[in-house]
Design an enzyme around this catalytic site. Structure first.
Site, mmCIF file in Angstrom:
data_model
loop_
_atom_site.group_PDB
_atom_site.id
_atom_site.type_symbol
_atom_site.label_atom_id
_atom_site.label_comp_id
_atom_site.label_asym_id
_atom_site.label_seq_id
_atom_site.Cartn_x
_atom_site.Cartn_y
_atom_site.Cartn_z
ATOM 1 N N ASN A 108 -31.836 -16.925 4.920
ATOM 2 C CA ASN A 108 -32.684 -16.104 4.607
ATOM 3 C C ASN A 108 -33.665 -16.855 3.323
ATOM 4 O O ASN A 108 -33.008 -17.486 2.417
ATOM 5 C CB ASN A 108 -31.935 -14.678 3.977
ATOM 6 C CG ASN A 108 -31.275 -14.362 5.162
ATOM 7 O OD1 ASN A 108 -31.561 -14.397 6.284
ATOM 8 N ND2 ASN A 108 -30.157 -13.206 4.899
ATOM 9 N N HIS A 125 -33.080 -22.738 4.372
ATOM 10 C CA HIS A 125 -34.620 -22.523 4.964
ATOM 11 C C HIS A 125 -35.596 -22.407 3.677
ATOM 12 O O HIS A 125 -36.453 -21.857 4.077
ATOM 13 C CB HIS A 125 -34.673 -21.312 6.098
ATOM 14 C CG HIS A 125 -33.995 -21.714 7.145
ATOM 15 N ND1 HIS A 125 -33.619 -20.766 8.103
ATOM 16 C CD2 HIS A 125 -33.360 -22.992 7.735
ATOM 17 C CE1 HIS A 125 -33.141 -21.315 9.185
ATOM 18 N NE2 HIS A 125 -33.027 -22.625 9.200
HETATM 19 P P1 OAD Z 1 -32.296 -13.008 13.528
HETATM 20 O O1 OAD Z 1 -33.259 -11.881 13.349
HETATM 21 O O2 OAD Z 1 -32.558 -13.848 14.749
HETATM 22 O O3 OAD Z 1 -31.092 -12.312 14.107
HETATM 23 C C1 OAD Z 1 -30.649 -11.096 12.925
HETATM 24 C C2 OAD Z 1 -29.067 -10.894 13.532
HETATM 25 O O4 OAD Z 1 -28.638 -9.828 12.759
HETATM 26 C C3 OAD Z 1 -29.222 -10.207 14.953
HETATM 27 O O5 OAD Z 1 -28.033 -10.758 15.693
HETATM 28 C C4 OAD Z 1 -28.807 -8.743 14.577
HETATM 29 O O6 OAD Z 1 -27.964 -8.338 15.742
HETATM 30 C C5 OAD Z 1 -28.088 -8.979 13.489
HETATM 31 N N1 OAD Z 1 -28.260 -7.756 12.769
HETATM 32 C C6 OAD Z 1 -29.265 -6.853 12.300
HETATM 33 N N2 OAD Z 1 -28.790 -6.014 11.670
HETATM 34 C C7 OAD Z 1 -27.730 -6.018 10.975
HETATM 35 C C8 OAD Z 1 -26.800 -5.541 10.186
HETATM 36 N N3 OAD Z 1 -27.335 -4.376 9.558
HETATM 37 N N4 OAD Z 1 -25.677 -5.932 10.067
HETATM 38 C C9 OAD Z 1 -25.214 -6.753 10.717
HETATM 39 N N5 OAD Z 1 -25.942 -7.782 11.623
HETATM 40 C C10 OAD Z 1 -27.196 -7.209 11.673
HETATM 41 O O7 OAD Z 1 -32.253 -13.676 12.322
HETATM 42 P P2 OAD Z 1 -31.410 -14.891 11.764
HETATM 43 O O8 OAD Z 1 -30.142 -15.225 12.595
HETATM 44 O O9 OAD Z 1 -31.344 -15.015 10.356
HETATM 45 O O10 OAD Z 1 -35.674 -19.632 10.783
HETATM 46 O O11 OAD Z 1 -32.570 -16.090 12.260
HETATM 47 C C11 OAD Z 1 -32.401 -17.475 12.068
HETATM 48 C C12 OAD Z 1 -33.451 -18.135 11.630
HETATM 49 O O12 OAD Z 1 -34.485 -17.753 12.808
HETATM 50 C C13 OAD Z 1 -34.411 -17.736 10.566
HETATM 51 O O13 OAD Z 1 -33.766 -18.238 9.401
HETATM 52 C C14 OAD Z 1 -35.553 -18.240 10.966
HETATM 53 C C15 OAD Z 1 -35.641 -17.783 12.323
HETATM 54 O O14 OAD Z 1 -36.459 -18.940 13.078
HETATM 55 C C16 OAD Z 1 -36.577 -20.385 10.005
HETATM 56 O O15 OAD Z 1 -37.721 -19.581 9.575
HETATM 57 C C17 OAD Z 1 -36.585 -21.733 10.085
#
Ligand code: OAD
Length: 250
Positions: A108, A125
């Site tokens: 994040n 990141h």
């Molecule tokens: P995503 O938006 O891909 O995934 C968010 C995850 O959080 C999903 O699997 C949801 O199911 C889960 N989620 C949502 N609300 C939640 C809650 N209240 N409690 C628990 N889980 C919840 O975001 P990231 O995995 O962080 O990279 O994405 C990874 C990277 O993709 C980011 O850092 C960004 C993007 O490309 C860059 O910008 C370099």
């Protein structure tokens, strides 16, 4: 509402000597920060983040990319860390007080962990609060006035850009090195609020597993690592983390 935490997860966290936690956008979702794959709103609705978060987009239109990041930064500054961020900060403090190790790796860029007290989170990141000169790399925090008049030219003849990793850019070497070293030494790995789609973070659970660590996933939805981790807890990080940490530290 009581949260169903597997006793096995509580015992693993209570007994762990060296914990690594990886967080993604799901940890900040309950603070009101859109996850990365949520649709954007307002004037940004017609844009695709993956088309704006690139060096090429910035070169082509530094004003638009600055405006978009200034909008995200303002949105984030109106939010507060939630119970999930605070639980992680408490866990870190208590484990270190007991002579145990805790490392937080975050994907994040919102610095909500930092504001919750996890000031040494490994921000693989980068973060949206710091900006840097596109020529010299010098870090600076822009003023709201500067951000209201994009693009922001620098004395070196470049532009101020967010100190974040854009698609196609490499991750901060020293930070990644520290993250890998922690993963190779840990005996418990927590993957929290991430879709486990973007590497290298998506591969961290395998790295921890190869080092002999137990692995726990806390996420609202299933992900590509759900079937591979030792324990999967499906639900809200803001509800699960406080309950898990309270029971493990009791
Ligand atoms: P995503 O938006 O891909 O995934 C968010 C995850 O959080 C999903 O699997 C949801 O199911 C889960 N989620 C949502 N609300 C939640 C809650 N209240 N409690 C628990 N889980 C919840 O975001 P990231 O995995 O962080 O990279 O994405 C990874 C990277 O993709 C980011 O850092 C960004 C993007 O490309 C860059 O910008 C370099």
């Amino acid at each position: 509402m009581s949260v169903d935490i597997p006793e096995e997860a509580v015992v693993s966290l209570r007994q762990a000597r060296c914990v690594v936690a990886l967080t993604g956008a799901g940890v900040s979702a309950e603070s009101g920060v859109p996850t990365f794959r949520d649709k954007m709103t307002g004037m940004w609705e017609k844009y695709d983040p993956t088309q704006l978060a690139t060096p090429d987009a910035f070169r082509a239109d530094p004003a638009l990319v600055t405006q978009w990041n200034a909008w995200r930064r303002r949105l984030i500054l109106e939010t507060e860390p939630n119970a999930g961020h605070l639980a992680i900060a408490t866990l870190s403090e208590r484990m270190r007080a007991d002579g145990r190790e805790f490392t937080l790796i975050t994907q994040n860029i919102d610095r909500l962990h930092h504001r919750a007290g996890s000031t040494d989170a490994l921000e693989i990141h980068g973060n949206l609060m710091e900006w840097r000169c596109s020529v010299t790399g010098e870090i600076t925090e822009p003023t709201d006035e500067q951000l209201d008049d994009p693009p922001i030219e620098t004395e070196a003849g470049g532009f101020l850009r967010p100190n974040v990793v854009w698609f196609g850019e490499s991750l901060p070497e020293e930070t990644i090195g520290r993250a890998i070293a922690a993963l190779e030494a840990c005996d418990l790995f927590l993957s929290i609020g991430t879709s486990a789609l973007v590497y290298p973070a998506a591969g961290f659970s395998q790295l921890a597993n190869a080092a002999g660590a137990r692995t726990i996933e806390i996420n609202r939805d299933p992900t590509p690592i759900t079937d591979a981790v030792d324990i999967s807890v499906q639900g809200s990080a803001a509800e699960i983390l406080p309950a898990l940490v309270e029971r493990a530290l009791a």
